[in-house]
Enzyme design. Structure first.
Site, mmCIF file in Angstrom:
data_model
loop_
_atom_site.group_PDB
_atom_site.id
_atom_site.type_symbol
_atom_site.label_atom_id
_atom_site.label_comp_id
_atom_site.label_asym_id
_atom_site.label_seq_id
_atom_site.Cartn_x
_atom_site.Cartn_y
_atom_site.Cartn_z
ATOM 1 N N LEU A 64 0.820 -1.209 0.000
ATOM 2 C CA LEU A 64 0.000 0.000 0.000
ATOM 3 C C LEU A 64 0.853 1.259 0.000
ATOM 4 C CD1 LEU A 64 -2.825 -1.035 2.514
ATOM 5 C CD2 LEU A 64 -2.678 -1.420 0.044
ATOM 6 N N HIS A 68 -3.266 4.360 -2.483
ATOM 7 C CA HIS A 68 -4.289 3.539 -1.813
ATOM 8 C C HIS A 68 -4.913 4.318 -0.659
ATOM 9 C CE1 HIS A 68 -1.693 0.114 -3.423
ATOM 10 N NE2 HIS A 68 -2.869 -0.107 -3.949
ATOM 11 N N GLU A 180 -7.815 6.281 -10.992
ATOM 12 C CA GLU A 180 -7.853 6.594 -12.425
ATOM 13 C C GLU A 180 -6.534 6.271 -13.113
ATOM 14 O OE1 GLU A 180 -9.125 10.671 -12.478
ATOM 15 O OE2 GLU A 180 -11.233 10.125 -12.157
ATOM 16 N N ARG A 219 4.571 -0.683 -7.569
ATOM 17 C CA ARG A 219 5.799 -1.060 -8.277
ATOM 18 C C ARG A 219 6.932 -0.069 -8.044
ATOM 19 N NH1 ARG A 219 4.349 -4.974 -12.488
ATOM 20 N NH2 ARG A 219 2.124 -5.283 -12.262
#
Ligand code: PAF
Length: 309
Positions: A64, A68, A180, A219
């Site tokens: 997270l 998030h 988004e 990532r």
């Protein structure tokens, strides 16, 4: 059964001994996080607390980050309480090494949630989500799943539909929150809710950006500081096209971005300018045009998109 899932099942073979617990961190706990690991224990709890209340659901694969947190905050603002799932879904990975290297840090995730707001965490095993005999929800995805992420990660969106449908079936939220940044995913989940007539509101939330514009992503954890600096080219090239777009057509803008990447250490995978509803390429700029980009920093694949208005 999906091949990645088959392999993963063989490897993981894990099962949890407890099916719910209140997570206890010994430092400055701010909000209580109740963790459930089985469908049954979660549903028992929800049947007690969710009656006549709005339930926000934030699906995640863990690792997270601030992006998030912004989804959890949006849910906390709009709903009576929030369920966050932490589950690295094997069926949406078309590359076994990507699945293996996906960052996992449960303790850190819980600490971040506890510093944010009170949440119910659902952290199931693979067997719990995909029990023997499980039939995946499927739907025709069409163009949105054939280009960009769909083209470079075949089967990815089928896995996303499968897992999100399963989670919605388990949690039965009134609202669910998606970033988004994953524009195609958001569009597919909205369509999925319509297709299966689900009574859930799919809420899209703005991409959370770090300093310099890098989109927050799990990532990013795999990037060195140097790569983080170099990865700014994703956002910066989209933003530069947005500002200079009167000078080029969308087709010319694609070539410009390719040129800019030639001077960078990142490897561009795609750059497209599409209509954010139909996902058709645009030949001229419209108010619904989004620039979408994916590139590799070393082994780490990053993606981003912005509105061109
Ligand atoms: O966006 C993600 O992190 C995943 O695709 C999701 C929605 C949690 C499904 O596994």
């Amino acid at each position: 059964m999906n091949k990645t899932l088959q392999k993963y099942r063989k490897k993981s073979g894990t099962s949890t001994k407890t099916d719910s617990f209140v997570h206890s961190l010994n430092v400055n706990r701010m909000a209580k996080t109740q963790v459930f690991t089985t469908v049954k224990s979660l549903q028992n709890h929800l049947s007690e607390v969710a009656k006549n209340r709005t339930v926000g659901f934030v699906p995640t694969m863990g690792a997270l980050h601030a992006g998030h947190v912004s989804l959890v905050e949006a849910s906390a603002e709009q709903c009576d309480f929030t369920v966050v799932s932490i589950f690295v879904n094997p069926t949406q990975f078309n590359n076994a090494s990507d699945l293996e290297k996906y960052p996992r840090n449960f303790e850190k995730d819980i600490a971040l949630l506890e510093a944010t707001t009170e949440t119910i965490v659902f952290a199931p095993t693979v067997e719990e989500i995909y029990p023997e005999g499980h039939q995946p929800a499927t739907m025709k995805l069409g163009r949105v799943a054939e280009i960009m992420e769909g083209e470079f990660r075949p089967g990815h969106f089928d896995g996303v539909v499968e897992v999100v449908y399963r989670f919605l079936e388990i949690v039965q939220p009134t609202h669910t929150f998606f970033g988004e940044k994953d524009l195609q995913q958001l569009s597919i989940i909205k369509r999925m809710a319509k297709e299966f007539d689900l009574s859930v509101e799919v809420v899209g939330c703005q991409t959370h950006r770090l300093e310099g514009g890098l989109a927050a992503s799990s990532r990013n954890e795999r990037l060195t500081e140097d790569q983080k600096g170099k990865a700014l080219i994703l956002f910066q090239s989209l933003d530069r096209v947005r500002k200079e777009k009167e000078q080029y057509s969308p087709r010319e803008a694609r070539e410009k971005v390719k040129e800019w990447f030639q001077d960078s250490e990142l490897e561009l995978e795609y750059i497209e300018f599409v209509d954010a509803t139909t996902f058709e390429d645009v030949t001229e700029w419209t108010s619904n045009t989004h620039g979408c980009i994916a590139a590799f920093a070393g082994e780490v694949r990053l993606l981003d998109n912005i509105s061109m208005t």
